[in-house]
Design an enzyme around this catalytic site. Structure first.
Site, PDB file in Angstrom:
ATOM      1  N   TYR A   2       0.839  -1.201   0.000  1.00  0.00           N
ATOM      2  CA  TYR A   2       0.000   0.000   0.000  1.00  0.00           C
ATOM      3  C   TYR A   2       0.876   1.254   0.000  1.00  0.00           C
ATOM      4  O   TYR A   2       0.680   2.166  -0.800  1.00  0.00           O
ATOM      5  CB  TYR A   2      -0.942  -0.017   1.209  1.00  0.00           C
ATOM      6  CG  TYR A   2      -1.773   1.225   1.338  1.00  0.00           C
ATOM      7  CD1 TYR A   2      -2.789   1.503   0.427  1.00  0.00           C
ATOM      8  CD2 TYR A   2      -1.535   2.143   2.357  1.00  0.00           C
ATOM      9  CE1 TYR A   2      -3.543   2.656   0.531  1.00  0.00           C
ATOM     10  CE2 TYR A   2      -2.289   3.300   2.472  1.00  0.00           C
ATOM     11  CZ  TYR A   2      -3.297   3.550   1.558  1.00  0.00           C
ATOM     12  OH  TYR A   2      -4.036   4.708   1.661  1.00  0.00           O
ATOM     13  N   GLU A  62     -11.515   5.553   4.171  1.00  0.00           N
ATOM     14  CA  GLU A  62     -10.977   6.467   5.190  1.00  0.00           C
ATOM     15  C   GLU A  62     -12.036   6.761   6.249  1.00  0.00           C
ATOM     16  O   GLU A  62     -11.727   6.840   7.436  1.00  0.00           O
ATOM     17  CB  GLU A  62     -10.460   7.762   4.561  1.00  0.00           C
ATOM     18  CG  GLU A  62      -9.221   7.584   3.697  1.00  0.00           C
ATOM     19  CD  GLU A  62      -7.961   7.165   4.455  1.00  0.00           C
ATOM     20  OE1 GLU A  62      -7.953   7.177   5.711  1.00  0.00           O
ATOM     21  OE2 GLU A  62      -6.975   6.817   3.802  1.00  0.00           O
ATOM     22  N   TRP A  92      -5.656   1.402  10.323  1.00  0.00           N
ATOM     23  CA  TRP A  92      -5.665   1.271   8.864  1.00  0.00           C
ATOM     24  C   TRP A  92      -5.442  -0.188   8.463  1.00  0.00           C
ATOM     25  O   TRP A  92      -5.963  -0.656   7.467  1.00  0.00           O
ATOM     26  CB  TRP A  92      -4.629   2.190   8.225  1.00  0.00           C
ATOM     27  CG  TRP A  92      -4.701   2.154   6.737  1.00  0.00           C
ATOM     28  CD1 TRP A  92      -3.737   1.742   5.870  1.00  0.00           C
ATOM     29  CD2 TRP A  92      -5.815   2.521   5.903  1.00  0.00           C
ATOM     30  NE1 TRP A  92      -4.180   1.821   4.580  1.00  0.00           N
ATOM     31  CE2 TRP A  92      -5.457   2.303   4.567  1.00  0.00           C
ATOM     32  CE3 TRP A  92      -7.097   3.023   6.173  1.00  0.00           C
ATOM     33  CZ2 TRP A  92      -6.303   2.558   3.500  1.00  0.00           C
ATOM     34  CZ3 TRP A  92      -7.944   3.276   5.111  1.00  0.00           C
ATOM     35  CH2 TRP A  92      -7.549   3.039   3.785  1.00  0.00           C
TER      36      TRP A  92
END
Length: 190
Positions: free
Chosen positions: A18, A40, A48
């Site tokens: 990522y 998000e 995350w």
């Protein structure tokens, strides 16, 4: 091994990929922008890593983030999603995704694209930070506050200034790789 931002856990391949391939790369595709705005927002209060590990589940559950399709989700579909272990099963977050899809359609009609609307907050080109360490990077900025205010005024949910700034970082509206990170130099000219 290349030097990376300090927030990247070296023992998590999904996280490494990522950071190395996606985070901070300018995104101009409305579907992808909607996906990242959703993810998000879903992260609020979570790590995350949790969201990255559920990303494919989100893509499956939300029809590849096809805005028109998601905007038509019924209350019955929302109830089914709340049983899906592949996503964060928080009613407010799931309902906000359906709501936000409808709001994206309105933004597209008014501004031509979600891309044009969101990138207007940074003048259409990435802002480049010059941060040396993770502690130097702000959680929100004047631009993320303005984006949040405008999104909320347009009826979007789960789009506070911190969520908007994380979104801006993820989608390359800002380059907040620390200056010593190999991706900072690679993305500086995009």
């Amino acid at each position: 091994m290349p030097k990376r931002c300090a927030w990247v856990p070296a023992d998590q391949p999904l996280y490494l990929a990522y950071h190395d391939e996606e985070w901070g790369v300018p995104v101009h595709d409305d579907t992808r922008l909607f996906e990242m705005l959703t993810l998000e927002g879903a992260q609020a209060g979570l790590s995350w890593s949790t969201i990255l590990n559920k990303r494919e589940g989100y893509r499956r559950a939300f029809g590849g983030f096809e805005v028109t399709k998601v905007a038509r989700f019924t209350p019955a579909k929302v109830e089914r999603l709340l049983q899906d272990p592949g996503i964060v099963r928080n009613r407010l977050k799931v309902e906000s995704t359906v709501n936000n899809a409808a709001r994206v359609r309105e933004v597209q009609r008014e501004h031509g694209s979600l891309d044009a609307f969101l990138w207007s907050f940074v003048g259409g080109k990435p802002m480049v930070g010059k941060f040396k360490s993770l502690g130097d990077i702000p959680a929100e900025t004047a631009e993320s506050k303005a984006m949040s205010k405008s999104l909320k005024a347009n009826g979007f949910r789960f789009v506070g200034p911190t969520v908007c700034y994380a979104f801006m970082q993820a989608c390359g509206l800002v380059n907040d790789h620390v200056t010593g990170c190999f991706r900072y130099r690679q993305l500086r000219g995009t």
